[in-house]
Design a protein around this motif. Structure first.
Motif, PDB file in Angstrom:
ATOM      1  N   ALA A 148       0.943  -1.277  -0.294  1.00  0.00           N
ATOM      2  CA  ALA A 148       0.243  -0.028   0.055  1.00  0.00           C
ATOM      3  C   ALA A 148       0.612   1.384   0.416  1.00  0.00           C
ATOM      4  N   ASP A 149       0.417   2.126  -0.854  1.00  0.00           N
ATOM      5  CA  ASP A 149       1.200   3.689  -0.993  1.00  0.00           C
ATOM      6  C   ASP A 149       0.433   4.301  -0.897  1.00  0.00           C
ATOM      7  N   ALA A 150       0.695   5.481  -1.160  1.00  0.00           N
ATOM      8  CA  ALA A 150       0.305   7.264  -1.445  1.00  0.00           C
ATOM      9  C   ALA A 150      -0.032   6.524  -2.618  1.00  0.00           C
ATOM     10  N   GLY A 151      -1.645   7.090  -3.704  1.00  0.00           N
ATOM     11  CA  GLY A 151      -1.867   7.103  -4.521  1.00  0.00           C
ATOM     12  C   GLY A 151      -1.419   7.403  -5.744  1.00  0.00           C
ATOM     13  N   SER A 152      -0.727   9.016  -5.005  1.00  0.00           N
ATOM     14  CA  SER A 152       0.394   8.983  -6.566  1.00  0.00           C
ATOM     15  C   SER A 152       2.378   8.116  -6.313  1.00  0.00           C
ATOM     16  N   MET A 153       1.994   7.515  -5.163  1.00  0.00           N
ATOM     17  CA  MET A 153       3.141   7.132  -6.229  1.00  0.00           C
ATOM     18  C   MET A 153       3.098   5.744  -6.482  1.00  0.00           C
ATOM     19  N   ILE A 154       1.820   5.163  -6.880  1.00  0.00           N
ATOM     20  CA  ILE A 154       2.156   3.737  -7.635  1.00  0.00           C
ATOM     21  C   ILE A 154       2.159   3.480  -9.129  1.00  0.00           C
ATOM     22  N   THR A 155       2.920   2.837  -9.332  1.00  0.00           N
ATOM     23  CA  THR A 155       3.736   3.058 -10.874  1.00  0.00           C
ATOM     24  C   THR A 155       3.266   1.305 -11.487  1.00  0.00           C
ATOM     25  N   PRO A 156       3.467   0.979 -12.704  1.00  0.00           N
ATOM     26  CA  PRO A 156       3.381   0.211 -12.959  1.00  0.00           C
ATOM     27  C   PRO A 156       4.994  -0.979 -12.654  1.00  0.00           C
TER      28      PRO A 156
END
Length: 295
Positions: A148-156
């Motif tokens: 889980a991470d901040a929504g802006s930190m999610i990457t492919p």
């Protein structure tokens, strides 16, 4: 009828966990933890077993740069699964906002930077280790591993090492007006978190790991997010706009959060300790829980 499909839980080590499990089971079928300290993995699974309720949990390992802490928590998670079985375990989340915290410490904000990729690689290695350790238990039921991470930190790149992904999406920190908060949450999640999953070959299922609205601030400076106030009526508005719609459209989410955290107010101030639907004494605030079906 349990209207809130999932719940995010900070458990107090001295609290009556079985009591918490019974209360939460009246509102939810799924909860999520943050870490494995204070034996909380075993306590929750024991509480579910003791209370005989329809409740399942995402266990968690809170990740820092301290590898010893990771190993100690992993052992506790494995012991809990071995003791109580995997039947009520939805998965294991390795890390919460690890990439955000690492980049923030460096005054950076780009998860695709060299530092962001390095943080993701570290998480991917820990997820792989946890996954292999669970497999070594020889249990017939597969337990997925993600983060889980901040929504802006999610990457492919990060999601390529996940069986599932979780994104913290808060309209409050997006400085969004309360009447636009639910729609903003959906749009942000789709654009920043679902889209990266669809860009991977494994396409891990995504959920909103945290969302909600604070009801109070300990400082005048943080009483609003700009357009809207931290208040119980505004939490009611967000719940009314978000909960039933999400249950209907199948958006997986964890409502932030179960009860107010006194320790967070002491440590961080502002709105940090005041996100609970219940008070710190586990009394329902002046709220009406939306009555709607689960997805």
């Amino acid at each position: 009828m349990r209207p809130i499909s999932t719940w995010l839980v900070h458990l107090a080590p001295t609290g009556n966990v079985t009591e918490d499990v019974i209360l939460l089971s009246q509102l939810s079928t799924r909860i999520r933890l943050y870490g494995a300290d204070c034996n909380q993995s075993a306590l929750v699974l024991e509480g579910i077993q003791t209370a005989k309720v329809d409740l399942s949990v995402f266990l968690a390992i809170y990740v820092t740069d301290n590898v010893t802490s990771y190993e100690e928590q992993k052992v506790k998670v494995l012991d809990a699964i071995t003791t109580y079985g995997p039947q009520h375990v939805l998965g294991v989340a390795v890390g919460n906002e690890f990439i955000l915290n690492n980049l923030t410490a460096l005054n950076l904000n780009d998860p695709n930077s060299t530092q962001g990729i390095a943080a993701a690689d570290y998480l991917i290695s820990l997820m792989a280790d946890t996954r292999s350790s669970i497999a070594a238990l020889g249990l017939s039921q597969t337990t997925p591993v993600g983060t889980a991470d901040a929504g802006s930190m999610i990457t492919p790149h990060l999601l390529s090492g996940c069986d599932f992904g979780m994104a913290n999406v808060h309209p409050w920190f997006g400085n969004v007006a309360i009447d636009q908060a639910a729609d903003w949450t959906y749009d942000f999640f789709e654009d920043w978190d679902v889209a990266p999953s669809l860009a991977t070959t494994n396409k891990p299922p995504m959920s909103i790991a945290e969302t909600g609205w604070p009801t109070k601030s300990s400082s005048v400076a943080d009483e609003t997010d700009g357009p809207s106030a931290a208040s119980v009526p505004n939490l009611q508005t967000f719940m009314d706009d978000f909960v039933c719609a999400s249950n209907t459209n199948g958006t997986q989410y964890y409502f932030f959060e179960y009860f107010d955290g006194r320790w967070k107010d002491v440590e961080f101030g502002g709105v940090e300790g005041w996100w609970g639907v219940f008070t710190s004494n586990k009394q329902l605030k002046n709220l009406t829980i939306p009555q709607c079906s689960l997805s």
